[in-house]
Structures are given as structure tokens and as C-alpha cells.
Design a protein around this motif. Structure first.
Motif, PDB file in Angstrom:
ATOM      1  N   THR A  62       0.835  -1.203   0.000  1.00 34.34           N
ATOM      2  CA  THR A  62       0.000   0.000   0.000  1.00 34.34           C
ATOM      3  C   THR A  62       0.872   1.256   0.000  1.00 34.34           C
ATOM      4  N   LEU A  65       2.104   2.622  -3.307  1.00 36.02           N
ATOM      5  CA  LEU A  65       1.047   3.331  -4.044  1.00 36.02           C
ATOM      6  C   LEU A  65       0.954   4.777  -3.552  1.00 36.02           C
ATOM      7  N   LEU A  66       0.903   4.935  -2.227  1.00 32.39           N
ATOM      8  CA  LEU A  66       0.834   6.279  -1.628  1.00 32.39           C
ATOM      9  C   LEU A  66       2.043   7.113  -2.048  1.00 32.39           C
ATOM     10  N   SER A  91      -5.303   4.782  -1.663  1.00 34.81           N
ATOM     11  CA  SER A  91      -4.039   5.517  -1.842  1.00 34.81           C
ATOM     12  C   SER A  91      -4.310   6.858  -2.532  1.00 34.81           C
ATOM     13  N   TRP A  94      -5.956   9.119   0.195  1.00 36.58           N
ATOM     14  CA  TRP A  94      -4.974   9.559   1.205  1.00 36.58           C
ATOM     15  C   TRP A  94      -4.041  10.640   0.659  1.00 36.58           C
ATOM     16  N   ASN A  95      -3.984  10.758  -0.674  1.00 33.70           N
ATOM     17  CA  ASN A  95      -3.189  11.830  -1.272  1.00 33.70           C
ATOM     18  C   ASN A  95      -4.031  13.078  -1.524  1.00 33.70           C
ATOM     19  N   ASP A 156      -0.881  -0.256 -10.491  1.00 30.24           N
ATOM     20  CA  ASP A 156      -0.931  -1.110  -9.305  1.00 30.24           C
ATOM     21  C   ASP A 156      -0.729  -2.537  -9.822  1.00 30.24           C
TER      22      ASP A 156
END
Ligand SMILES: Cc1ncc(COP(=O)(O)O)c(C=O)c1O
Length: 369
Positions: A62, A65-66, A91, A94-95, A156
């Protein structure tokens, strides 16, 4: 298998005595994390095995990805697929970006490139497709669209360890690709992951970002995070890498048996191998057409469960139907008909390197009823 339960997956485990030898070395060195010798050895071994120029290993799948979205300074909207594991969309969120879902191509389960252009707006800055089940995306079509609109592409590739098209690693596509080495994956470091990049400068930047942004003892070059993998798991990974080819071959044999038996069962479909692709057999999804098969997907899934054969409805529900995302404008059922159809029909059958002939027969007997 020793017990009666057939699980959907089983971790590939290194030889304990060999691991013990490596653990002694780590204990002796007192260097247990922060880019130690096993960390460096695993990165070189993976780059060679995967046929990629540069790789940076992470503590799970994960965080790359972030970090990829951070490193490419992605903002605004990111076009992605609802037919994946939640980490893909998380992800993006979260960005601070907005995920925009597009429908999938039923031939592969991957994002349908024909649907991408209609989803592009002035706020779009990237595309995040997934090579779902290790099936390669149509990377050529995605690249053409990305180049036309100046968009970044982050694959991904959590399911695509070792997948090649015409002898080329699929991981070399896009701006960046990410992998998961979770226990359930074809290659695992218990928890772990990686990012693949094209040049040394990007690797340097990613290596800083995964270590809080540190570029030296006192210099921090960016708002980094901690996503380093420790020496113990790097050693475990080095040993598992020696086993992964035979594990992939064992999985292939299971897939061959499933296909031979299920090809003539009305209402059950599955993916066939593509001639130009080196597949990794990470999953064996079947799709149940209730009308033709005479039983719904859920009826079959629970019947298997009753008999201690654990399949997995992977990916159901769609990410676009989960509470954090279901109110997004792109999350409507009308926008994603193929993804809904697949999510409603799918069961991943048990598939791993130590599934016995008897196990396979038990799974098939339930489906063939
Ligand atoms: C498609 C996909 N992306 C991302 C991840 C996240 O990887 P991890 O569990 O290693 O954090 C997974 C894990 O299952 C996945 O299947």
C-alpha cells in the motif's frame, strides 16, 4: 494438505534451517533495518529476476502506491478501476485526490481504455490502472491516452509479480509500478511490497521518501514517510525468491486441471492463458452465470464453504460500492455495468503451490455437481 479445510491460498514459506542461517548473520551484524545488507541483496535479486532496471522495496504494497502518487505530485482527479482491492482507491484518497472510476473490459477484468477519455476533465492528472489477477492491462492504449493528455500512469501491479508480455516485464510500463509481497501473494515477504522505476534518480528520490525524506544525516528533502522493510523479512524474501519459479509452475498445474474440468460446465467461465504472456497464476477466478449454471454465485460460494472449501468473492463488493466512495459521481451502477456484472459472478477458487490432486478433485466435485 493435512487438514480437511481447503483454503483459497497458502503462503510460500522458505526453508526454516536456511532462514536460521541468515538470521544468525543478522543477529551477528546487529544491523536489523535501514537499508542493511539483506535489503540491498533482495533489491538486486528482485531487479534481476523481474527484469526491471530499478526497484525499491517497501514494508507493504500500500505504501508504494501512496508514495508513487506523492513522488509524481499527483493532484486533482485520478482515473482508476473499481474492480480491485480497496488499497488502490485508498491511496488516491490519502493523497487528497478524487478517484474517478471507469468501467472494466470483461475480457481481462482490467480498466477499459475505451472508457478513459470520457472520464478526463481539466482536473485529471493521473491514471491508476491495476493488472488484476496478473492479467496485463492494455498498456499501449493507456500510454497513448496518457501522452495525449499529459497524464501520469501508475500501475498497481500488486498481482503481477513476474508477469511478462513478449518476454518484457509488465512492470516496466507506465511512470511507476507497485507490487505487494503480502503473505497471500505469489511471492511474499510476509508483509512487503515494492516500487519499480525507470531511472536511478527516481530510485534515489523514492528511497529518500520511504525513509522520512532523509537525504543524509541532517537533510530532509521532502515530506517522507517510513515504509522501510527490515532485514529479517528481506532475508526471508531472498529465500522465497529461490522457490518462486517452482511455486508458479505448481500453480500453473492446478490452473490446467481446473480449466480441463470446467471447460464443459455450462454457466462457468474463466480466463485462458494468452500466448504472448508469461502468467503467474496468482488467482483462478471463475464467473458463474446463474441462469445457465442453475445456481447463483452466492449459492455456489456458500455450498463450497459448507464443505470446507474456501473460495473468495474477490472483488466483491466493488470499491465504488463501499461507504467511503459510493457517493462519488463516477460510482453509479450505470457508469460501471461490466464491473458490476463481474463482481456479482466471481469466485476465486483455491489456488496455491501445495494444493494436492485430491484437494483439486474436491473443489471440482462441488462445482460440477
Ligand atoms: C490490487 C492490490 N493493490 C494493493 C494491495 C495492497 O497490498 P498490501 O496488502 O501489501 O498493502 C493489494 C493487496 O492485497 C492488492 O491486491
Amino acid at each position: 494438505m493435512n487438514n480437511d479445510r481447503i483454503t483459497v491460498t497458502s503462503p510460500l514459506l522458505p526453508d526454516l534451517d536456511e532462514l536460521q542461517v541468515m538470521l544468525k548473520e543478522i543477529w551477528g551484524s546487529r544491523w536489523i533495518t535501514n537499508n542493511g545488507i539483506f535489503h540491498r541483496r533482495l533489491e538486486s535479486a528482485l531487479a534481476e529476476y523481474l527484469k526491471v532496471p530499478f526497484i525499491s522495496i517497501f514494508t507493504n504494497g500500500t505504501l508504494p502506491l501512496l508514495t508513487a502518487l506523492q513522488a509524481l505530485r499527483v493532484t486533482g482527479e485520478v482515473i482508476t478501476t473499481p474492480y480491485s482491492f480497496v488499497a488502490t482507491t485508498h491511496s488516491i484518497w490519502w493523497n487528497g485526490c478524487i478517484p474517478v472510476f471507469v468501467d472494466i473490459d470483461p475480457a481481462t477484468g482490467n480498466m477499459d481504455p475505451n472508457k478513459i477519455e470520457a472520464a478526463i476533465t481539466p482536473r485529471t492528472s493521473a491514471i491508476m490502472p491495476v493488472h488484476v489477477y496478473g492479467n496485463p492491462c492494455n498498456t499501449k492504449a493507456i500510454k497513448e491516452i496518457a501522452d495525449k493528455y499529459g497524464l501520469k500512469v501508475i500501475y498497481d501491479a500488486a498481482h503481477a509479480f513476474g508477469v511478462e508480455v513478449n518476454g518484457e516485464s509488465i512492470l516496466n510500463e507506465g511512470d511507476l509500478s507497485t507490487l505487494s509481497f503480502h503473505a497471500t501473494k505469489v511471492f511474499n515477504t510476509i508483509e512487503g511490497g515494492a516500487m519499480v522505476m525507470h531511472d536511478a534518480e527516481t530510485k534515489k528520490q523514492i528511497d529518500y521518501l520511504k525513509n522520512f525524506g532523509f537525504a543524509g544525516e541532517t537533510e530532509v528533502v521532502g515530506p517522507g514517510i517510513n515504509s522501510k522493510i527490515d532485514e529479517v523479512r528481506a532475508a526471508y524474501g531472498l529465500l522465497n525468491l529461490r522457490l518462486v519459479d517452482s511455486a508458479i509452475e505448481a500453480r500453473n498445474q492446478v490452473a490446467v486441471k481446473y480449466r480441463d474440468a470446467l471447460r464443459n460446465v455450462p454457466g462457468i467461465t474463466f480466463f485462458d492463458d494468452l500466448p504472448s504472456v508469461r502468467h503467474n497464476y496468482s488467482y483462478f477466478p471463475i464467473f458463474v452465470d446463474a441462469g445457465e449454471y442453475g445456481m447463483t454465485r452466492d449459492e455456489l460460494y456458500f455450498k463450497m464453504k459448507e464443505r470446507d472449501v474456501l473460495g473468495r468473492r474477490y472483488f466483491y463488493p466493488l470499491i465504488s460500492d463501499l461507504s467511503p466512495y459510493r457517493n462519488l459521481p463516477s460510482a453509479t451502477k450505470d457508469n460501471l455495468p461490466m464491473a458490476h456484472k463481474m463482481a456479482d459472478q466471481v469466485i476465486c477458487l483455491p489456488l496455491h503451490h501445495d494444493l494436492s490432486y485430491e484437494d483439486i478433485e474436491r473443489v471440482l466435485t462441488i462445482i460440477e455437481y
